[in-house]
Design an enzyme around this catalytic site. Structure first.
Site, PDB file in Angstrom:
ATOM      1  N   LEU A  23       0.826  -1.205   0.000  1.00 52.81           N
ATOM      2  CA  LEU A  23       0.000   0.000   0.000  1.00 52.81           C
ATOM      3  C   LEU A  23       0.859   1.253   0.000  1.00 52.81           C
ATOM      4  O   LEU A  23       0.381   2.339  -0.327  1.00 52.81           O
ATOM      5  CB  LEU A  23      -0.920   0.004   1.225  1.00 52.81           C
ATOM      6  CG  LEU A  23      -1.884  -1.188   1.359  1.00 52.81           C
ATOM      7  CD1 LEU A  23      -2.655  -1.093   2.668  1.00 52.81           C
ATOM      8  CD2 LEU A  23      -2.839  -1.232   0.177  1.00 52.81           C
ATOM      9  N   GLY A  24       2.125   1.093   0.386  1.00 53.11           N
ATOM     10  CA  GLY A  24       3.037   2.220   0.423  1.00 53.11           C
ATOM     11  C   GLY A  24       4.397   1.760   0.897  1.00 53.11           C
ATOM     12  O   GLY A  24       4.550   0.648   1.404  1.00 53.11           O
ATOM     13  N   LYS A  44       2.290  -2.489   8.676  1.00 54.84           N
ATOM     14  CA  LYS A  44       3.518  -1.731   8.423  1.00 54.84           C
ATOM     15  C   LYS A  44       4.698  -2.572   8.874  1.00 54.84           C
ATOM     16  O   LYS A  44       4.858  -2.853  10.064  1.00 54.84           O
ATOM     17  CB  LYS A  44       3.488  -0.400   9.180  1.00 54.84           C
ATOM     18  CG  LYS A  44       4.706   0.482   8.885  1.00 54.84           C
ATOM     19  CD  LYS A  44       4.555   1.864   9.515  1.00 54.84           C
ATOM     20  CE  LYS A  44       5.715   2.768   9.163  1.00 54.84           C
ATOM     21  NZ  LYS A  44       5.562   4.144   9.717  1.00 54.84           N
ATOM     22  N   ASP A 136       5.847  15.678  10.623  1.00 53.06           N
ATOM     23  CA  ASP A 136       5.781  15.352   9.194  1.00 53.06           C
ATOM     24  C   ASP A 136       4.344  15.415   8.691  1.00 53.06           C
ATOM     25  O   ASP A 136       3.858  14.497   8.023  1.00 53.06           O
ATOM     26  CB  ASP A 136       6.391  13.968   8.929  1.00 53.06           C
ATOM     27  CG  ASP A 136       6.781  13.773   7.465  1.00 53.06           C
ATOM     28  OD1 ASP A 136       6.896  14.785   6.739  1.00 53.06           O
ATOM     29  OD2 ASP A 136       6.988  12.613   7.049  1.00 53.06           O
TER      30      ASP A 136
END
Length: 297
Positions: A23-24, A44, A136
């Site tokens: 997904l990333g 993740k 961020d």
């Protein structure tokens, strides 16, 4: 096929993910579509000890930060597992990002623009209330959850701040994405380690970044410090540093737009003059509650 999935430590709650469906991805982590106890999630996968012990400390801080956060507009950490090589953060599954929306690659459900801004500001205000700075804030780090809920994500650069002033030292230098840096972050670039240790900034750096994000969100790709156009990795940080801001450019906002003054206040170059999130939310909520008949006046 099941062969495409990986499931570490079968004795732990069952976590599986498809290595062929990322997904990333980031510097030392990838996010995959997966399941946790049969429920669809995002996994993740963080490479352990990618570079230095500092990275390991940062990875631990991300985990500990997320464990302390529980808010509808902050991505929820469901579980943590690890093996010899990787740590796995099992996260709520979302269906897109503000970056996807801005780029036109996401066409699913969204809150109204003003409700989206309220959600983002509410999530960030909550993070600050728990004495963390994100560092961020950018379109790619605000996720879209179904049904039409926005969630701040990616706490890999977060850190704790003082409970009184919300400040922290710049010992490790600026972190994040340069086109969303506040001017005080840019100011520390090139400073020596000793000089950085003497500089303190506060959570208003996130407010500045969120103001830039709001502009990007409303204009579908613009930036306040890119003459209203798309941000440039060289010129945009230079404009931020110099305070050269254009909100009403060709692709910008008219001065009578309800968000014009909000974004202008959030992106003040002098931190003490920058709007606080309480004022941002008060103004947005008042605008959201205005009778529709008044909107055209």
């Amino acid at each position: 096929m099941f062969a495409n999935f990986f499931s570490p430590k079968r004795s732990q709650p069952t976590m599986e993910f498809n290595k062929e469906k990322p997904l990333g991805r980031g510097f030392s982590a990838q996010v995959f579509l997966g399941t946790f106890n049969g429920k669809k999630v995002a996994v993740k996968r963080i490479e352990k000890g990618f570079d230095t012990n500092l990275d390991e400390a940062a990875q631990k801080l991300e985990e500990e930060t997320m464990k302390k956060l529980e808010h509808p507009n902050v991505l929820k950490l469901l579980h943590v597992q690890d093996d010899k090589d990787f740590k796995y953060l099992i996260l709520e599954l979302c269906i897109g990002t503000i970056a996807n929306y801005v780029e036109g690659n996401y066409t699913g459900g969204m809150p109204s623009e003003i409700e989206g801004m309220i959600q983002m500001a509410s999530g960030l205000q909550y993070i600050h209330s728990k004495h963390f700075v994100h560092r961020d804030i950018k379109p790619a780090n605000v996720l879209i959850s179904s049904p039409s809920v926005l969630k701040i994500s990616d706490f890999g650069l977060s850190r704790t701040v003082t409970t009184t002033s919300g400040s922290f030292p710049m010992t490790s230098g600026p972190k994040g994405t340069r086109v969303y840096y506040s001017p005080e972050f840019l100011f520390t670039e090139g400073k020596t380690k000793e000089e950085k240790e003497q500089i303190r900034v506060n959570v208003s750096i996130d407010v500045f970044s969120l103001g830039c994000l709001f502009f990007n969100y409303l204009t579908k790709g613009g930036h306040p410090f890119a003459n209203g156009g798309s941000p440039n990795e060289v010129f945009t940080p230079a404009n931020i540093y110099k305070g050269e801001k254009v909100l009403d450019g060709k692709t910008g906002l008219p001065k009578n737009h309800y968000a014009y003054d909000i974004i202008d206040g959030m992106t003040e170059n002098i931190p003490d003059k920058r709007w606080k999130l309480e004022k941002v939310l008060e103004t947005l909520n008042a605008e959201a509650e205005r009778p529709k008949t008044a909107e055209s006046q």
